[in-house]
Design a protein around this motif. Structure first.
Motif, PDB file in Angstrom:
ATOM      1  N   VAL A   1      18.836  17.537  36.760  1.00  0.00           N
ATOM      2  CA  VAL A   1      18.324  16.199  36.474  1.00  0.00           C
ATOM      3  C   VAL A   1      16.965  16.386  35.802  1.00  0.00           C
ATOM      4  N   GLU A   2      16.871  15.985  34.569  1.00  0.00           N
ATOM      5  CA  GLU A   2      15.666  16.228  33.784  1.00  0.00           C
ATOM      6  C   GLU A   2      14.603  15.162  34.045  1.00  0.00           C
TER       7      GLU A   2
ATOM      8  N   VAL B   1      19.213  14.114  48.000  1.00  0.00           N
ATOM      9  CA  VAL B   1      18.377  13.075  47.408  1.00  0.00           C
ATOM     10  C   VAL B   1      19.236  12.041  46.699  1.00  0.00           C
ATOM     11  N   ARG B   2      18.608  10.922  46.408  1.00  0.00           N
ATOM     12  CA  ARG B   2      19.187   9.897  45.541  1.00  0.00           C
ATOM     13  C   ARG B   2      18.098   9.502  44.554  1.00  0.00           C
TER      14      ARG B   2
ATOM     15  N   GLN C   1      20.567   1.869  41.084  1.00  0.00           N
ATOM     16  CA  GLN C   1      21.374   2.736  40.231  1.00  0.00           C
ATOM     17  C   GLN C   1      21.195   4.208  40.609  1.00  0.00           C
ATOM     18  N   GLU C   2      20.799   4.467  41.828  1.00  0.00           N
ATOM     19  CA  GLU C   2      20.530   5.837  42.253  1.00  0.00           C
ATOM     20  C   GLU C   2      21.801   6.690  42.232  1.00  0.00           C
ATOM     21  N   LYS C   3      21.618   7.961  41.881  1.00  0.00           N
ATOM     22  CA  LYS C   3      22.712   8.928  41.886  1.00  0.00           C
ATOM     23  C   LYS C   3      22.431  10.009  42.925  1.00  0.00           C
ATOM     24  N   PRO C   4      23.488  10.553  43.535  1.00  0.00           N
ATOM     25  CA  PRO C   4      23.282  11.588  44.549  1.00  0.00           C
ATOM     26  C   PRO C   4      22.898  12.924  43.933  1.00  0.00           C
ATOM     27  N   GLY C   5      22.117  13.672  44.678  1.00  0.00           N
ATOM     28  CA  GLY C   5      21.722  14.990  44.200  1.00  0.00           C
ATOM     29  C   GLY C   5      21.298  15.882  45.349  1.00  0.00           C
ATOM     30  N   MET C   6      21.028  17.132  45.013  1.00  0.00           N
ATOM     31  CA  MET C   6      20.463  18.066  45.983  1.00  0.00           C
ATOM     32  C   MET C   6      19.337  18.835  45.322  1.00  0.00           C
ATOM     33  N   ILE C   7      18.440  19.360  46.139  1.00  0.00           N
ATOM     34  CA  ILE C   7      17.317  20.147  45.646  1.00  0.00           C
ATOM     35  C   ILE C   7      17.698  21.623  45.705  1.00  0.00           C
TER      36      ILE C   7
ATOM     37  N   SER D   1      26.766  13.845  41.435  1.00  0.00           N
ATOM     38  CA  SER D   1      27.661  12.707  41.221  1.00  0.00           C
ATOM     39  C   SER D   1      29.057  13.128  40.770  1.00  0.00           C
ATOM     40  N   GLY D   2      29.232  14.372  40.322  1.00  0.00           N
ATOM     41  CA  GLY D   2      30.562  14.859  39.999  1.00  0.00           C
ATOM     42  C   GLY D   2      31.379  15.235  41.218  1.00  0.00           C
ATOM     43  N   HIS D   3      30.727  15.262  42.372  1.00  0.00           N
ATOM     44  CA  HIS D   3      31.403  15.661  43.604  1.00  0.00           C
ATOM     45  C   HIS D   3      31.495  14.534  44.632  1.00  0.00           C
ATOM     46  N   VAL D   4      30.453  13.711  44.722  1.00  0.00           N
ATOM     47  CA  VAL D   4      30.456  12.602  45.681  1.00  0.00           C
ATOM     48  C   VAL D   4      29.896  11.363  44.990  1.00  0.00           C
TER      49      VAL D   4
END
Length: 282
Positions: free
Chosen positions: A57-58, A4-5, A11-17, A27-30
């Motif tokens: 992500v809260e 996800v972003r 200003q989107e940040k990368p993430g996973m579910i 975002s600490g990895h990619v």
């Protein structure tokens, strides 16, 4: 994986579910979900990360389009035989390719704008293929190796612009917000059979579209290979693969969207979207 972003537009940040459905910050990895991250090697590196090691992500952040750095949105027209029939068209003998411009791309739950002068705003739930590796002249047998994953797209369309204003379909497909994508990119290994996915779309709580990707005229390997014969596909490129029957244009009489209408849509295993129609902004 579900990638996800999230965050404000631009200003989107990368993430996973994670397994509990929570968003974990990548975002600490990619830097983003784009480019080499979408390659088999890049996805394998992400798969090796323990989601529990990532920050949560809260809250309830906005979902952006789940892929960044998109160079092309390529759409396949009339790729469901029953949808072709409802529009009065003959099923094509080769894939029909048209483009949706990049400015149309938006988050899965962002508002959809009704353009100025629009009188035939329509909906189309579609299975989107996200390209993971540069693809040129690939065979059908190897085509899926170039796919990073899949996502839901609403191929929003203005039918008057598309069919009555001369020229090609692009101007009826490319207004801002005409390409809600997401909520997430589901990697290829997580989808057992992309040719057996139920899909649906409601308008104001009433079912409009019901279909299944099993009724595609041209399957996904065919489409990826076919498109790669005419242009080079790059990581992050999106191919939307057609829509099942139930679009507004095919109703008798036709029924179209207006400001205030709400679309909800989804595909099995790929998540759901929700958009409200608003008047076009300057």
């Amino acid at each position: 994986m579900k990638l996800v972003r999230t965050g404000p537009l631009g200003q989107e940040k990368p993430g996973m579910i994670d397994a509990e459905g929570r968003i974990r910050d990548l975002s600490g990895h990619v830097a983003d979900i784009s480019g080499d991250v979408l390659s088999p090697k890049g996805l394998q590196a992400l798969k090796a990360i323990d989601p529990a090691s990532l920050p949560l992500v809260e809250g309830n952040p906005r979902y952006g389009a789940p892929v960044a750095g998109v160079s092309k949105i390529l759409c396949i027209g009339l790729n469901y035989s029953d949808h072709a029939a409802e529009t009065g068209a003959q099923p094509p003998t080769e894939p029909i390719i048209f483009t949706k411009q990049i400015n149309a791309l938006c988050g899965p739950n962002d508002d959809v704008e009704q353009p100025r002068g629009s009188d035939a705003l329509d909906w189309e739930v579609e299975l989107a293929v996200i390209v993971g590796s540069r693809a040129k002249y690939v065979s059908q047998s190897e085509a899926m190796d170039y796919v990073a994953g899949f996502a839901v797209m609403n191929d929003v369309s203005e039918r008057t612009f598309q069919t009555k204003r001369q020229g090609q379909w692009t101007k009826g497909k490319s207004h801002d917000t005409f390409g809600p994508l997401g909520p997430w990119l589901v990697t290829r290994d997580e989808v057992a059979d992309p040719h057996d996915l139920g899909m649906w779309l409601d308008v104001n709580g009433e079912r409009r579209q019901t279909g299944n990707s099993s009724t595609l005229i041209f399957n996904l390997p065919h489409l990826v290979s076919y498109v790669s014969q005419y242009m080079t596909l790059m990581p992050g490129d999106v191919i939307t693969t057609g829509t099942p029957p139930g679009v507004g244009m095919g109703m008798k009489p036709p029924q179209y969207l207006k400001v205030g209408d709400v679309m909800t849509l989804g595909i099995d295993g790929l998540g759901e979207q929700k958009q409200t129609v608003v008047a076009a902004r300057p």
